[in-house]
Scaffold this active site. Structure first.
Site, short mmCIF file in Angstrom:
data_model
loop_
_atom_site.label_atom_id
_atom_site.label_comp_id
_atom_site.label_asym_id
_atom_site.label_seq_id
_atom_site.Cartn_x
_atom_site.Cartn_y
_atom_site.Cartn_z
N MET A 22 45.73 49.67 45.33
CA MET A 22 44.39 49.55 45.91
C MET A 22 44.37 48.43 46.96
SD MET A 22 41.72 50.56 42.96
CE MET A 22 41.67 49.02 42.10
N ALA A 24 44.99 44.61 48.73
CA ALA A 24 44.94 43.19 48.32
C ALA A 24 46.28 42.83 47.69
CB ALA A 24 43.77 42.92 47.35
N HIS A 29 52.61 43.54 43.49
CA HIS A 29 52.81 44.74 44.30
C HIS A 29 54.16 44.67 45.05
CE1 HIS A 29 48.25 44.45 44.21
NE2 HIS A 29 48.44 45.66 43.75
N GLY A 144 52.94 49.42 37.53
CA GLY A 144 53.16 48.15 36.85
C GLY A 144 52.82 48.22 35.37
N ARG A 184 42.13 40.55 41.14
CA ARG A 184 40.85 40.00 40.63
C ARG A 184 40.94 38.51 40.34
NH1 ARG A 184 40.30 45.55 38.21
NH2 ARG A 184 38.51 46.42 39.33
P1 AMP Z 1 46.24 47.92 41.85
O1 AMP Z 1 46.34 47.66 43.32
O2 AMP Z 1 45.64 46.79 41.06
O3 AMP Z 1 45.66 49.27 41.53
O4 AMP Z 1 47.73 47.98 41.32
C1 AMP Z 1 48.66 48.83 41.92
C2 AMP Z 1 49.92 48.84 41.08
O5 AMP Z 1 50.42 47.50 41.00
C3 AMP Z 1 49.66 49.30 39.64
O6 AMP Z 1 50.75 50.11 39.23
C4 AMP Z 1 49.61 47.99 38.88
O7 AMP Z 1 49.99 48.12 37.52
C5 AMP Z 1 50.64 47.17 39.65
N1 AMP Z 1 50.43 45.73 39.43
C6 AMP Z 1 49.27 45.05 39.56
N2 AMP Z 1 49.46 43.75 39.23
C7 AMP Z 1 50.77 43.63 38.87
C8 AMP Z 1 51.59 42.55 38.41
N3 AMP Z 1 51.11 41.32 38.26
N4 AMP Z 1 52.89 42.79 38.14
C9 AMP Z 1 53.40 44.05 38.29
N5 AMP Z 1 52.69 45.11 38.72
C10 AMP Z 1 51.39 44.91 39.00
#
Ligand code: AMP
Length: 281
Positions: A22, A24, A29, A144, A184
């Site tokens: 998403m 940010a 990531h 993740g 967040r």
């Molecule tokens: P998001 O942008 O929050 O939807 O996350 C995108 C991907 O990044 C998802 O597969 C999350 O599980 C992964 N992700 C987010 N934070 C972390 C982290 N601290 N370590 C590893 N993967 C992460």
């Protein structure tokens, strides 16, 4: 690096590895993109999607305020060796639907833990992941472990609905005090950020207490959270597929905590040794 804002990615003969996000983008990531790069190899391509999916946010959640900065994110993708960034708009993903769209039901595992507190969340997540998998047609998709329930449900969706894609999980990347990196975390005031350090401490204490069994593990985590004044939405032990906690052996401790208006989730492996329990509190 190519940037594609709409449409469907044409299939190619090279191995394609997909990292849905998403935006940010942070070091968590980056780790996913690097893992994707390794899996793709020098001949393969890495596709990163950036799409803040409205259907996975509940009413009153942070969809409007979710941090967005495409230029910074593109620079991160470029520096980690992404081949393609797919950054569609809402219309490109959901356009053409009527007001009675077909969606993906996550089943019972989508209604526990996160799903109990965010009732439409996993329907939104699985539906958008299904759409993105169809638009990107990857051989492998990388997620993740930070969002452990999401990872389990996406694996299950791909298995149960015969998606032709391999799902790979990547360990959680953590900050200097072991707090899991999350977009967040940016919402936290300095004092809240400091208190958030109790989350990884709670996980670490629970891991140590796991020799005493299920209840001792939960108690250890709860004690640390309480002493930092952190309120949990849930604190639970499940088996690695999110079924009932085993009496002994490898299990997963999962929690969601509220700090002011910010909700943070985390999880870790626990090796249970002592007495069994019913899995939740
Ligand atoms: P998001 O942008 O929050 O939807 O996350 C995108 C991907 O990044 C998802 O597969 C999350 O599980 C992964 N992700 C987010 N934070 C972390 C982290 N601290 N370590 C590893 N993967 C992460």
């Amino acid at each position: 690096m190519k940037v594609i804002r709409s449409g469907v990615l044409p299939r190619t003969d090279v191995r394609r590895v997909f990292v849905p996000t998403m935006g940010a983008l942070h070091d968590g990531h980056r780790a996913l993109i690097r893992a994707a790069r390794d899996i793709a190899g020098s001949d393969g391509e890495v596709v990163v999607s950036i799409f803040v999916n409205p259907t996975q946010f509940g009413e009153g959640e942070d969809f409007e305020n979710y941090p967005r900065d495409l230029d910074v994110d593109l620079a991160v993708c470029e520096s980690e060796g992404a081949s393609i960034v797919y950054a569609p708009g809402v219309e490109d993903v959901y356009g053409g639907r009527d007001d009675q769209p077909v969606v993906i039901d996550p089943g019972p595992l989508g209604r526990i833990l996160e799903g109990e507190h965010r009732p439409e969340h996993f329907t939104g997540v699985l539906t958008v992941v299904a759409i993105l998998l169809n638009k990107v047609s990857p051989d492998v998709a990388v997620f993740g472990e930070k969002d452990f329930q999401q990872l389990v449900l996406i694996r299950k969706m791909c298995r149960d609905l015969a998606f032709d894609v391999e799902i790979v999980g990547v360990p959680t990347v953590r900050d200097h005090d072991e707090l899991a990196l999350s977009s967040r975390n940016a919402y936290l005031e300095p004092d809240q950020r400091e208190r958030a350090g109790a989350i990884p401490r709670a996980l670490a204490h629970a891991q140590q207490a796991a020799v005493g069994g299920h209840d001792a593990t939960l108690d250890a985590a709860r004690t640390v959270l309480d002493s930092a004044g952190l309120e949990s939405d849930y604190l639970a032990i499940r088996d690695p597929d999110l079924g009932q906690a085993p009496e002994r052996g490898s299990a997963r401790l999962l929690l969601a905590v509220r700090i002011g208006g910010t909700r943070l989730i985390d999880n870790c492996v626990v090796e249970l040794v002592g007495e069994g329990g019913d899995g939740d509190e």
